[in-house]
Design a protein around this motif. Structure first.
Motif, PDB file in Angstrom:
ATOM      1  N   LYS A   1      -1.994  -2.829  -7.348  1.00 23.43           N
ATOM      2  CA  LYS A   1      -3.559  -2.746  -7.542  1.00 23.43           C
ATOM      3  C   LYS A   1      -3.982  -3.858  -6.771  1.00 23.43           C
ATOM      4  O   LYS A   1      -4.682  -4.398  -5.925  1.00 23.43           O
ATOM      5  CB  LYS A   1      -4.608  -1.593  -7.895  1.00 23.43           C
TER       6      LYS A   1
ATOM      7  N   THR B   1      -1.845  -6.483  -4.153  1.00 27.08           N
ATOM      8  CA  THR B   1      -2.519  -5.241  -2.736  1.00 27.08           C
ATOM      9  C   THR B   1      -3.450  -6.420  -2.331  1.00 27.08           C
ATOM     10  O   THR B   1      -4.063  -6.553  -1.079  1.00 27.08           O
ATOM     11  CB  THR B   1      -2.284  -4.189  -2.634  1.00 27.08           C
TER      12      THR B   1
ATOM     13  N   LYS C   1       0.885  -1.315   0.454  1.00 27.62           N
ATOM     14  CA  LYS C   1       0.143  -0.202   0.512  1.00 27.62           C
ATOM     15  C   LYS C   1       0.931   1.443   0.164  1.00 27.62           C
ATOM     16  O   LYS C   1       0.412   1.876  -0.900  1.00 27.62           O
ATOM     17  CB  LYS C   1      -0.970   0.158   1.908  1.00 27.62           C
TER      18      LYS C   1
END
Lengths: 316, 291
Positions: free
Chosen positions: A161, A164, A144
């Motif tokens: 993204k 994550t 993040k």
């Protein structure tokens, strides 16, 4: 000049890169002739071509044959223990086989070797989550933070993204742990030889344009496809040398020569590095080696000879 | 890297070459210059840079001083027979960032059709070739004799001098004849006191031996390969002797030239078992080519 003959006859090889012949004539494993073997088991053990084993592991992962993939990837890490790509591949193969402890160990090695490798952090996070290890959250946080620093518009944003999300899903204990593809999403691993060749050729052009950071990125893409190939390692060394990081350059040259001891490019460029460090005696050793391995002469040898005669890079 | 399309006809591409359209001058000094250029044209050491490291020579694109409709180099060629001479793959000087491969010209075509005027009075050919070597291919500075020789060689290529047959077979003798001519040029340069040029001439002869060696592939021909490599070693020693300014190089080259006749006879006797044989060449190419 009809070297085209050699290259066409070599077309069945894994790679279509510059010094494939150097790789083929490199290694020189095994053998010994005459009567009876007196070699130790470690010397007579099978020797593996890391690039070929890497390709085998990639193909096995694609076919979901994770045990085979892990075996091949293990051969690569045995041969080139400092290759992050090899450990990443092993981590993915172990994850596919649900061997999370082994997967964690492999990804830990990647993170140690390449601390900024997002896919390794993701792979490690997924493995930790499956082991119910709270340290998994640390990997989510790392990803993040990386995403935040990168910003939504950065080229890596979509990949970060996805990575994550995959680790968060594993931490949350979703129905099924993400498989290797999650940790490798956005990676060039499955790009195929054409994409790998294109990345390699692009990298050489970028080096000639002195766009070294972009060249390193292209070489990383090529390496993801081909693994620890001596041609790619040689150019990684060359690029770091041009960036002034001689220690890092030397590591890459040594890796290339560990895989292909008679690699002409790596020998020449390592010799040039020695000239740049003022180690002319070391450079002369490299030149003597080129004289031995360059049957029929080669440009590499003549270029290094010029460096040694001048004591520095020839003016262009 | 592949320098010919995968579907190239192996016989047309590798078993035969165009005949050379060379009109050598009569006076010995000019003839030597043409021979120096001819040999330099055929060694990767001239180019240096990435091209030289990949084993490319002037002759890769201009077979026997002609063109090469099969030339295909990833990142540099468009269709076969083309090359982008302003690509960064070979050059740290001339990359223009535009993918614009152009057809490789036949250097033996009518002079009026060629891009660069060749008349010595125009003083255009030498600077052009110098730029090709040092900028387009990042090669080392050529000696005066090599640069003049290349220009003289290109000038001596002439449509009117083309033999009746358009192509000829690639044989052991074909390559060894080139090696001998390069060594005669080396002797001429030794006599002129130009060791760097002589060393390059010997490099050219050595690369021709390399082309013989690669066609004697396989365990059954290892004895022949050993002979070729031993011949190469002698030439490497002659280069070392020139660097060390030993006076006995011409005698060593003469001995090599004499011995090369025997080498040629022994190799030619085994050529039917090698990739000089068009049938074997075709089989090997078909066996290895994927898809």
């Amino acid at each position: 000049m009809n070297m085209t003959l050699k290259t066409v006859l070599l077309a069945g090889a894994v790679l279509a890169l510059g010094s494939t012949t150097a790789l083929a004539s490199g290694g020189g494993g095994g053998g010994g002739g005459g009567g009876g073997s007196v070699s130790a088991p470690s010397e007579s053990a099978p020797q593996y071509d890391p690039a070929a084993e890497y390709a085998k592991a990639v193909a096995a992962i694609k076919a979901r044959q994770y045990k085979d993939a892990a075996r091949a990837a293990q051969h690569v890490t045995d041969a080139v223990p400092k290759s992050p790509d090899a450990w990443r591949l092993l981590g993915a193969a172990r994850a596919g086989d649900n061997d999370w402890k082994a997967s964690r160990r492999a990804y830990e090695r990647v993170v140690k070797l390449a601390p900024d490798d997002a896919s390794a952090h993701a792979g490690l996070g997924v493995a930790l989550a499956n082991l119910k290890d709270p340290k998994a959250q640390g990997e989510v946080d790392w990803l993040k933070a990386r995403l935040q620093a990168c910003g939504d518009a950065c080229p890596d944003a979509a990949n970060l993204k996805a990575l994550t999300g995959a680790v968060e899903g594993a931490v949350a204990g979703g129905p099924a742990a993400p498989k290797p593809s999650a940790a490798l999403s956005g990676h060039m691993l499955f790009g195929g030889p054409k994409a790998g060749d294109a990345a390699y050729v692009q990298a050489v052009s970028l080096i000639n344009q002195k766009r070294y950071d972009e060249a390193l990125a292209s070489l990383a893409d090529a390496q993801a496809v081909f693994g620890p190939h001596p041609d790619i390692l040689t150019y990684q060394g060359y690029t770091w040398r041009k960036k002034g990081d001689y220690a890092r350059a030397e590591q890459y040259y040594k890796q290339a020569l560990a895989i292909a001891p008679d690699h002409m490019g790596a020998t020449e460029y390592y010799g040039e590095l020695k000239v740049e460090r003022g180690d002319l005696a070391g450079a002369r050793k490299m030149l003597a080696k080129l004289d031995r391995i360059c049957t029929f002469g080669c440009a590499d040898e003549e270029e290094l000879r010029r460096w040694i005669e001048l004591g520095h890079e020839p003016q262009r | 890297m592949r320098w010919a399309p995968r579907d190239a006809d192996p016989v047309a591409t590798f078993a035969r070459v165009p005949t050379e359209c060379l009109a050598p001058p009569r006076d010995p000094a000019s003839a030597l210059s043409v021979e120096v250029g001819r040999a330099a044209f055929r060694t990767p050491v001239l180019l240096g840079g990435q091209a030289g490291r990949a084993g490319l020579t002037c002759e890769t694109c201009h077979k026997a001083g002609r063109g090469n409709p099969s030339f295909l180099f990833p990142g540099v060629s468009g269709p076969p027979g083309t090359a982008d001479v302003t690509d960064s793959l070979f050059s740290s000087h001339r990359g223009d960032g535009i993918d614009n491969p152009k057809p490789i010209p036949d250097l033996s075509a009518a002079k009026a059709k060629l891009k660069i005027a060749q008349a010595p009075a125009e003083h255009r050919l030498e600077p052009f070739i110098h730029g090709l070597i040092t900028e387009e291919f990042d090669g080392p500075e050529p000696s005066k004799a090599v640069l003049a020789g290349l220009a003289d060689y290109v000038r001596a290529l002439n449509t009117a001098a083309c033999p009746a047959a358009a192509t000829e077979p690639v044989t052991v003798g074909y390559y060894l004849a080139d090696a001998r001519r390069a060594l005669q040029a080396a002797k001429g340069e030794v006599a002129a006191g130009d060791a760097p040029t002589a060393i390059l001439m010997i490099a050219s002869a050595r690369s021709r031996l390399g082309l013989i060696d690669e066609r004697f592939a396989g365990p059954a021909l290892s004895a022949e390969r050993r002979q070729v490599r031993a011949a190469d070693r002698r030439l490497a020693q002659a280069q070392d002797a020139l660097r060390a300014r030993h006076p006995d190089v011409p005698a060593a080259l003469d001995a090599w030239l004499r011995d090369s006749r025997g080498l040629e006879a022994r190799l030619a006797a085994k050529a039917p078992a090698s990739l000089f044989d068009p049938r074997r060449l075709t089989q090997a190419a078909r066996r290895r080519l994927p898809g």
